[in-house]
Design a protein around this motif. Structure first.
Motif, mmCIF file in Angstrom:
data_model
loop_
_atom_site.group_PDB
_atom_site.id
_atom_site.type_symbol
_atom_site.label_atom_id
_atom_site.label_comp_id
_atom_site.label_asym_id
_atom_site.label_seq_id
_atom_site.Cartn_x
_atom_site.Cartn_y
_atom_site.Cartn_z
ATOM 1 N N ALA A 22 0.725 -1.202 0.116
ATOM 2 C CA ALA A 22 0.029 -0.057 -0.005
ATOM 3 C C ALA A 22 0.896 1.387 0.108
ATOM 4 N N PRO A 27 -2.217 7.769 -1.527
ATOM 5 C CA PRO A 27 -2.901 6.683 -2.689
ATOM 6 C C PRO A 27 -2.089 6.918 -3.956
ATOM 7 N N LEU A 30 0.436 4.603 -4.959
ATOM 8 C CA LEU A 30 0.080 3.197 -5.331
ATOM 9 C C LEU A 30 0.747 2.873 -6.615
ATOM 10 N N THR A 31 1.246 1.562 -7.103
ATOM 11 C CA THR A 31 1.503 1.281 -8.429
ATOM 12 C C THR A 31 0.201 1.222 -9.137
ATOM 13 N N ALA A 34 -1.367 -2.098 -8.147
ATOM 14 C CA ALA A 34 -2.173 -2.363 -6.934
ATOM 15 C C ALA A 34 -3.314 -1.723 -6.916
ATOM 16 N N HIS A 35 -3.424 -0.689 -7.574
ATOM 17 C CA HIS A 35 -4.653 0.094 -7.748
ATOM 18 C C HIS A 35 -5.919 -0.713 -8.498
ATOM 19 N N ILE A 54 -6.642 5.048 0.733
ATOM 20 C CA ILE A 54 -6.417 3.787 -0.004
ATOM 21 C C ILE A 54 -7.320 2.977 0.164
ATOM 22 N N GLY A 128 5.344 -2.622 -3.249
ATOM 23 C CA GLY A 128 4.898 -0.970 -3.039
ATOM 24 C C GLY A 128 6.077 -0.176 -2.426
#
Length: 281
Positions: A22, A27, A30-31, A34-35, A54, A128
């Motif tokens: 995370a 936010p 974030l990659t 990940a999102h 997040i 992350g």
């Protein structure tokens, strides 16, 4: 793209688990993967320190389960977290195990992977941004620098037995840089050990509290004053030993979000770049 394969290593149809980093809290850090994973999850097991911003990105239909640990306070046993991961994935759920920072740094990743392996559950890891990287970016300093330090040490302030023992002589060496995680309660112990092994009381130290969040705070101090400096920090903090903030950085870092109107030359640059790309396409 569907990041949940639903196929376990033994070929049986099942749910699976994505370990997702995370980052430190913002936010925007974030990659992309990940999102997207958060948007596809059906169950999210998250640490206590994952930010609300997040968690707001999680699929609205997903179930959120907090499985966080509190240093020197109430915590869910690791064995219970392992069992819950196995149970949910065995029932066919698409599970995101959401960890603050990077899952592979002080996140007990190996223990949870071993439990899934024993149960034949498929898994993968989405890295992350760890707190050390985010903190160094916010203070405008490199974690390594030619001629100063060719190595970076990432250590924890305490382990299962109490305050963690380290190679104090190496950490106290001239030019050494160390990222100290979970070090607030251990600050007096760490500073004492370092000075016993040759570090000067004037060694620069930077504390970054609530990294990348709206209440972020940068505290510039020195090793001798570290125990008192951490007492001013209420939130989670990373301690950078051997680094001082860049002179242009203030006690409060730059705002996390900057409008283009703050930089009047940006729109013209973007327009020129857009025209240039069309001309060469």
């Amino acid at each position: 793209m569907d990041y949940f394969t639903g196929i376990s290593p033994n070929g049986q149809r099942a749910g699976d688990v994505l370990f997702v980093g995370a980052g430190p809290g913002d936010p925007d850090l974030l990659t992309v993967r990940a999102h997207r994973a958060l948007g596809q999850a059906r169950v999210v097991l998250h640490d206590r320190l994952v930010s609300e911003d997040i968690l707001a990105l999680v699929n609205p239909a997903a179930r959120l389960v907090e499985v966080g640990k509190t240093g020197f306070g109430p915590s869910i046993a690791q064995s219970e977290i392992n069992a819950l991961l196995v149970h949910l994935a065995s029932d066919g759920e698409q599970v995101v195990r959401l960890k603050g920072g990077d899952p592979a740094l002080f996140g007990r990743l190996d223990e949870e992977i071993e439990a899934l392996d024993q149960a034949g559950i498929a898994w993968s890891v989405v890295p992350g941004i760890t707190s050390a990287s985010a903190a160094s970016a916010r203070i405008g300093r490199s974690l390594t620098r030619r001629g100063r330090n060719g190595a970076l040490r990432i250590v924890t302030g305490h382990d299962a037995k109490g305050f963690a023992d380290q190679d104090w002589r190496a950490l106290a060496a001239e030019g050494a840089v160390t990222a100290l995680y979970m070090g607030k309660r251990a600050a007096r112990f760490v500073s004492g050990r370092l000075m016993m092994h040759g570090a000067g009381a004037d060694l620069p130290v930077t504390i970054v509290e609530n990294i990348s969040r709206v209440d972020e705070r940068i505290v510039a101090t020195c090793l001798g004053d570290l125990p008192d400096a951490v007492e001013t920090c209420d939130g989670p903090a990373l301690i950078l030993l051997g680094l001082a903030p860049h002179p242009r950085m203030t006690a409060r870092s730059l705002p996390a979000e900057l409008a283009l109107s703050d930089f009047p030359f940006f729109p013209s640059l973007l327009k020129e770049a857009s025209h240039g790309s069309r001309a060469t396409s």
